[in-house]
Enzyme design. Sequence first.
Site, PDB file in Angstrom:
ATOM      1  N   HIS A  16       0.860  -1.188   0.000  1.00 35.52           N
ATOM      2  CA  HIS A  16       0.000   0.000   0.000  1.00 35.52           C
ATOM      3  C   HIS A  16       0.890   1.230   0.000  1.00 35.52           C
ATOM      4  CE1 HIS A  16      -3.867   2.045   1.748  1.00 35.52           C
ATOM      5  NE2 HIS A  16      -3.130   2.911   1.067  1.00 35.52           N
ATOM      6  N   HIS A  18       1.322   4.812  -2.589  1.00 34.82           N
ATOM      7  CA  HIS A  18       0.964   5.593  -3.771  1.00 34.82           C
ATOM      8  C   HIS A  18       2.231   6.237  -4.299  1.00 34.82           C
ATOM      9  CE1 HIS A  18      -3.397   5.344  -2.808  1.00 34.82           C
ATOM     10  NE2 HIS A  18      -2.929   5.272  -1.574  1.00 34.82           N
ATOM     11  N   HIS A 196      -9.522   0.811  -1.416  1.00 39.92           N
ATOM     12  CA  HIS A 196      -9.490   1.524  -0.145  1.00 39.92           C
ATOM     13  C   HIS A 196     -10.895   1.492   0.454  1.00 39.92           C
ATOM     14  CE1 HIS A 196      -5.707   2.928  -1.636  1.00 39.92           C
ATOM     15  NE2 HIS A 196      -5.550   3.888  -0.741  1.00 39.92           N
ATOM     16  N   GLU A 199     -11.230   3.514   5.978  1.00 34.89           N
ATOM     17  CA  GLU A 199     -10.231   4.439   6.531  1.00 34.89           C
ATOM     18  C   GLU A 199     -11.014   5.584   7.181  1.00 34.89           C
ATOM     19  OE1 GLU A 199      -6.524   7.311   5.092  1.00 34.89           O
ATOM     20  OE2 GLU A 199      -7.984   6.636   3.621  1.00 34.89           O
ATOM     21  N   ASP A 277       1.799   4.121   2.698  1.00 36.10           N
ATOM     22  CA  ASP A 277       0.740   4.931   2.088  1.00 36.10           C
ATOM     23  C   ASP A 277       1.327   6.050   1.225  1.00 36.10           C
ATOM     24  OD1 ASP A 277      -1.817   5.732   1.433  1.00 36.10           O
ATOM     25  OD2 ASP A 277      -2.393   6.344   3.457  1.00 36.10           O
ATOM     26  N   ASP A 278       1.469   7.240   1.781  1.00 37.30           N
ATOM     27  CA  ASP A 278       2.047   8.398   1.083  1.00 37.30           C
ATOM     28  C   ASP A 278       3.197   8.926   1.942  1.00 37.30           C
ATOM     29  OD1 ASP A 278      -0.091   9.033  -1.184  1.00 37.30           O
ATOM     30  OD2 ASP A 278      -1.194   8.574   0.658  1.00 37.30           O
TER      31      ASP A 278
END
Length: 332
Positions: A16, A18, A196, A199, A277-278
């Site tokens: 996961h 991006h 997703h 969340e 994630d980011d």
Amino acid sequence: MNQVELIRALPKAELHVHIEGTFEPELMFEIAQRNHIQIPYQSVEEIKQAYNFHNLQSFLDIYYAGANVLVHEQDFYDLAWAYFEKCAEDKVVHTEMFFDPQTHTERGVEFATVLNGLKRACTDAKDKLGISSQLIMCFLRHLSEEDAFKTLEQALPFKHDIIAVGLDSSEVGHPPSKFERVFAKAREAGFLIVAHAGEEGPPEYVWEALDLLQVNRIDHGVRSDEDPALLQRLIDEKMPLTVCPLSNLKLCVVEDMTEHNIHRLLKQGVHVTINSDDPSYFGGYMNDNFLAVHAALNLSNDELKQLAINSFEASFIDSAEKQKWIATIQQL
């Protein structure tokens, strides 16, 4: 070895991340200058200050602003290569990266430009760093079903380079059911499915992802424990959750890492994994997430190993490769 040493030694798979969310301020500024693109920041320091957001939407605003500087194939290569160098530091030996073509095609960048830059970096990462990788194309859920269908059509000629399709961006108000028909067509085309859910959105979104999209993995899913029946289903089906602890903290999904439910979910038998994630926006790559969880929740060596094992079990690599890495982890 102690837990910190173990975290650094463990081989890991990241499921996961991006790729647009790995855009470090220094590289963003460099590419903006290279491409003569105006951004609303006069320095790297100003970009860093802009990363001080407070919720998912305010994060997405700066995220998309940064993505605007990505225009040429080399830009996407440089973005991915910088991430692979972080992987090498953190002993991430396999990664399955999300990319958001709609973020770029709506600006006039060709789908092939995005894909070819990322794919070239993936090839070099395997040859030069020994890191394997796969690409997951995500639909932006705040856009229309029609836009998603168009993006799926653009992806079909590149089917051999894309392992799965996913669903990301603003979750609240955009349930998985909005894209049920798109994902049905993607499955027919042979793509694996992720999404997703759970969340910022409610547990009902996780049910929809399971039942309507027929996902192979749930991305995030941390709100699943609000619904005991859902939680039991995830355990029974060994459905992976690709959890992103520092992201959850930054976006106030949890107020403090000591309140995070990943340890509790792990002990209950949920197939949780740790991911970044980011990472350039949320304050940490893979090892930073492992270290933050351990510092707050005091995981044992066996639990840390299980999280790493889960990452390979939940990945889309072949069984022989999975077993090779799992055996390596068990020997540590």
